[in-house]
Design a protein around this motif. Structure first.
Motif, mmCIF file in Angstrom:
data_model
loop_
_atom_site.group_PDB
_atom_site.id
_atom_site.type_symbol
_atom_site.label_atom_id
_atom_site.label_comp_id
_atom_site.label_asym_id
_atom_site.label_seq_id
_atom_site.Cartn_x
_atom_site.Cartn_y
_atom_site.Cartn_z
ATOM 1 N N GLY A 329 0.861 -1.127 0.082
ATOM 2 C CA GLY A 329 0.058 -0.277 -0.194
ATOM 3 C C GLY A 329 1.072 0.974 -0.003
ATOM 4 O O GLY A 329 0.379 2.221 0.689
ATOM 5 N N THR A 330 2.709 0.763 -0.557
ATOM 6 C CA THR A 330 2.681 2.605 -0.516
ATOM 7 C C THR A 330 3.023 3.122 -2.105
ATOM 8 O O THR A 330 3.541 3.748 -1.812
ATOM 9 C CB THR A 330 4.391 2.444 -0.558
ATOM 10 O OG1 THR A 330 5.094 1.521 -0.936
ATOM 11 C CG2 THR A 330 4.381 1.762 1.332
ATOM 12 N N THR A 332 0.378 3.322 -5.650
ATOM 13 C CA THR A 332 -0.971 3.017 -6.507
ATOM 14 C C THR A 332 -0.835 2.371 -7.924
ATOM 15 O O THR A 332 0.321 2.610 -8.384
ATOM 16 C CB THR A 332 -2.014 4.166 -6.505
ATOM 17 O OG1 THR A 332 -1.737 4.867 -7.833
ATOM 18 C CG2 THR A 332 -2.499 5.252 -5.640
ATOM 19 N N GLN A 335 0.721 4.983 -10.029
ATOM 20 C CA GLN A 335 1.782 5.760 -10.052
ATOM 21 C C GLN A 335 3.561 4.673 -10.532
ATOM 22 O O GLN A 335 4.140 3.866 -10.791
ATOM 23 C CB GLN A 335 1.650 5.453 -9.302
ATOM 24 C CG GLN A 335 1.411 6.809 -8.161
ATOM 25 C CD GLN A 335 1.299 7.224 -6.851
ATOM 26 O OE1 GLN A 335 1.614 6.549 -5.320
ATOM 27 N NE2 GLN A 335 0.418 8.565 -6.515
ATOM 28 N N GLN B 60 -0.533 13.761 -7.636
ATOM 29 C CA GLN B 60 -0.636 12.391 -6.884
ATOM 30 C C GLN B 60 0.795 12.586 -5.808
ATOM 31 O O GLN B 60 0.401 11.469 -5.087
ATOM 32 C CB GLN B 60 0.922 12.166 -8.258
ATOM 33 C CG GLN B 60 -0.069 11.594 -9.135
ATOM 34 C CD GLN B 60 -0.731 10.330 -9.018
ATOM 35 O OE1 GLN B 60 -0.410 9.648 -8.772
ATOM 36 N NE2 GLN B 60 -2.435 10.043 -10.491
ATOM 37 N N LEU B 63 -2.249 12.091 -3.004
ATOM 38 C CA LEU B 63 -2.508 10.588 -2.975
ATOM 39 C C LEU B 63 -0.838 9.616 -2.300
ATOM 40 O O LEU B 63 -1.443 8.617 -1.660
ATOM 41 C CB LEU B 63 -2.617 9.637 -4.684
ATOM 42 C CG LEU B 63 -3.960 10.242 -4.937
ATOM 43 C CD1 LEU B 63 -3.468 10.033 -6.763
ATOM 44 C CD2 LEU B 63 -5.079 9.026 -4.880
ATOM 45 N N THR B 64 0.122 9.758 -2.997
ATOM 46 C CA THR B 64 1.156 9.257 -2.037
ATOM 47 C C THR B 64 0.629 9.025 -0.403
ATOM 48 O O THR B 64 0.897 8.477 0.306
ATOM 49 C CB THR B 64 2.065 9.370 -2.051
ATOM 50 O OG1 THR B 64 2.004 9.626 -3.574
ATOM 51 C CG2 THR B 64 3.548 9.002 -1.508
ATOM 52 N N LEU B 67 -2.439 7.509 1.188
ATOM 53 C CA LEU B 67 -1.869 5.639 0.994
ATOM 54 C C LEU B 67 -2.030 4.972 2.477
ATOM 55 O O LEU B 67 -2.851 4.215 2.596
ATOM 56 C CB LEU B 67 -0.847 5.758 -0.114
ATOM 57 C CG LEU B 67 -1.509 5.257 -1.573
ATOM 58 C CD1 LEU B 67 0.352 5.220 -2.755
ATOM 59 C CD2 LEU B 67 -2.330 4.097 -1.627
ATOM 60 N N ARG B 152 -9.137 5.037 -13.391
ATOM 61 C CA ARG B 152 -8.166 5.007 -12.695
ATOM 62 C C ARG B 152 -8.167 6.519 -11.779
ATOM 63 O O ARG B 152 -8.604 6.589 -10.267
ATOM 64 C CB ARG B 152 -7.443 5.670 -13.850
ATOM 65 C CG ARG B 152 -6.026 6.096 -12.903
ATOM 66 C CD ARG B 152 -5.186 6.415 -13.743
ATOM 67 N NE ARG B 152 -5.198 7.820 -14.994
ATOM 68 C CZ ARG B 152 -4.924 9.073 -13.779
ATOM 69 N NH1 ARG B 152 -4.605 9.354 -12.949
ATOM 70 N NH2 ARG B 152 -4.669 10.332 -14.430
ATOM 71 N N LYS B 155 -10.797 5.041 -8.470
ATOM 72 C CA LYS B 155 -9.957 4.743 -7.603
ATOM 73 C C LYS B 155 -9.394 5.386 -6.961
ATOM 74 O O LYS B 155 -9.053 5.128 -5.615
ATOM 75 C CB LYS B 155 -8.960 3.383 -8.646
ATOM 76 C CG LYS B 155 -9.272 2.250 -8.962
ATOM 77 C CD LYS B 155 -8.417 1.292 -9.432
ATOM 78 C CE LYS B 155 -7.519 0.990 -8.547
ATOM 79 N NZ LYS B 155 -7.926 0.154 -7.599
ATOM 80 N N ILE B 159 -9.620 6.233 -2.950
ATOM 81 C CA ILE B 159 -8.537 5.709 -1.609
ATOM 82 C C ILE B 159 -8.792 7.574 -1.131
ATOM 83 O O ILE B 159 -8.387 7.180 0.088
ATOM 84 C CB ILE B 159 -6.745 5.754 -2.885
ATOM 85 C CG1 ILE B 159 -6.397 4.903 -3.789
ATOM 86 C CG2 ILE B 159 -5.899 6.825 -1.759
ATOM 87 C CD1 ILE B 159 -5.673 4.867 -4.513
#
Lengths: 348, 348
Positions: A329-330, A332, A335, B60, B63-64, B67, B152, B155, B159
């Motif tokens: 889970g680090t 997606t 990515q 992005q 998102l990171t 996560l 995408r 999804k 998250i």
């Protein structure tokens, strides 16, 4: 008893030289194929099936040379679950077509053949009469690891058979996996063999096989089976009406036959002939072949792009690590995909 | 009345600057999302949905950052043909879950939304009670030209919602095209809504939807429909038994409900809970999420490879000529593919 390694090398070298000498040049093979020489035809199919680069070079030259004489046959796809009597049916239909003075070729698609060593057409003796008739050419299924590879080889064999003057090409496939879709995409007419009361109706609907059929033939409609076959025929006729009208404007029909007794075969050929008359007059025959060419172009491109990507050593190395990161889970999926694509493009 | 072109440019420039200023930095948005701030959540989903490169960069990063706080919800896919009552059902289920003190988010996948301007969830007023409840977050379908793109974005929205503390994510899709497969591949539990006697059984079987369902709910099982719903329930139960055992070891069940009267909802939740207990104990829940990640990685890679190929100017230029040669029968699909791939690789 250990052998002298030198003698093995010599032996191997001699073998390779002998093999090299055995390849006739492309122009000779093209001429012979166009004269209807079956030895040249078989040799050329073997070259097209080979994965060796030098064989492929000759094979592609032969194909280019044969193309002007190809595309002139009727290609019929035949499928059905094991036990439905495909070989007996093809033998009966083949003999009937020969009696009409047609030259016929029988090919097969069986992506499982590399494992099972050919579960279909592998045993030519199952088509005793056909395999000894000079008007018929029978070629067992091409071996291969991927359906894409086997499909390409079969498509190339079709072109070579057509150049050799075979007017009707029967392409058999066993009812497993995606091979029916491949056969459907390389034939003009799709024939589905069924047994009465076999209970595989749901499977056929689920996998879209019923939807592809132009003709549904209930085989073994003989003896005690006759009544059951009659019921099955009317049930399948009803089921076929549930599907939308086909692009070909053809309404699929249901026929009964007893291949082993040569009964019902002429009726089946009448249906196929009626289909041909329709799709030749409404332009679907030509259009469909064009669409099929575009489909195989697309499929070949996309499969090659994928194969090239996944066989790239940099991708092979990086993929397990990224999958692990995904599972932790680090990162997606998107990515991780971007990272791999960057690696792939920097290499190419 | 023609406008002064200068004033339009100024206006556009002001608009762009204002928009730029409006993007908070990623770290601020991450913190706020993790506090459950719905404004930050909405802004971040908008950034993730944007095709602008600078928005994607921030998205992005968000998102990171999110996560580590994601992946902790139960994701439920809900589908059914138009008219089956999806909105009413989601409202009823959502309200029931809120009564159990759960925070719920509702998202949608609708690849047709760019054309139809959102046929599902477009009108929030269809979920009156949910849309005004602070325990619920409703986000209409992401727009997009391709299913891959919309999938995408959805999804990524999942998250972000999970990081914001939503424990149950309901993902709605309309029963058209391949969107059900996409929703199935991003959810833990798949719920299929049906009506009694709607006659779409064959469609569902054909398209593989029935096979994906963990729970089949017959909605509008009220008033005069009650008996028909009872019959439909037993017919569907029989049909489900025709399918092989699922990898999850879960036996799909059929339930009846009247979403509009809030009847049968607690029974549905009981089934979902029983499923969760099973797949948590047998390890399927975790394994399935890992498989889904691998699936989306693969899908993203393969779609990108194809898109890159077909948008290559050299390919765009050469493709029509090769298709013409194919149709004239002067090349084979395989030879044409090789030629295009050579061009593509020389460019890259």
């Amino acid at each position: 008893m250990p052998k002298n390694s030198n003698s093995i090398d010599e032996q191997a070298a001699r073998h390779i030289i002998a093999k090299r000498k055995n390849i006739p040049d492309a122009q000779t093979l093209i001429s012979k194929i166009c004269e209807g020489n079956t030895t040249a035809l078989s040799q050329s199919i073997t070259l097209a099936e080979s994965t060796a680069a030098r064989h492929q070079l000759v094979a592609q030259e032969i194909l280019t040379g044969c193309l002007p004489y190809a595309n002139k046959s009727l290609r019929i796809g035949i499928t059905g679950v094991p036990g439905v009597g495909k070989s007996t049916f093809i033998e009966a239909l083949g003999k009937y077509l020969i009696s009409l003075n047609k030259k016929i070729a029988v090919l097969a698609i069986d992506p499982s053949s590399s494992i099972s060593h050919g579960s279909i057409l592998g045993d030519k003796t199952r088509m005793n009469d056909l395999s000894t008739n000079s008007q018929a050419f029978i070629r067992p299924s091409a071996a291969g690891d991927s359906l894409g590879g086997v499909a390409r080889k079969t498509k190339e064999a079709i072109i070579l058979c057509e150049a050799a003057g075979y007017e009707i090409i029967l392409i058999e496939t066993v009812g497993v996996g995606q091979s029916e879709t491949a056969v459907h995409a390389m034939t003009d007419f799709f024939l589905l063999l069924k047994l009465a009361g076999a209970g595989d109706e749901l499977q056929g609907i689920k996998r879209g096989i019923m939807e592809m059929a132009d003709l549904l033939v209930i085989n073994k409609a003989d003896g005690e089976n006759k009544t059951a076959a009659q019921f099955a025929a009317s049930a399948f006729t009803k089921a076929l009406h549930l599907y939308p009208v086909k692009e070909s404007e053809w309404s699929p029909v249901v026929k009964r036959c007893s291949a082993i007794n040569n009964e019902g075969i002429s009726e089946i050929w009448k249906s196929i002939s009626a289909y041909c008359a329709l799709v030749n007059s409404n332009g679907y025959f030509e259009n469909n072949r064009k669409k099929q060419n575009a489909y195989w172009l697309k499929t070949t491109i996309e499969n090659t792009l994928k194969d090239t990507f996944y066989s790239n050593p940099q991708i092979k190395e990086a993929l397990p690590q990224l999958l692990a990161e995904l599972n932790e889970g680090t990162t997606t999926p998107f990515q991780a995909a971007q990272e791999l694509l960057k690696k792939h493009n920097s290499k190419n």
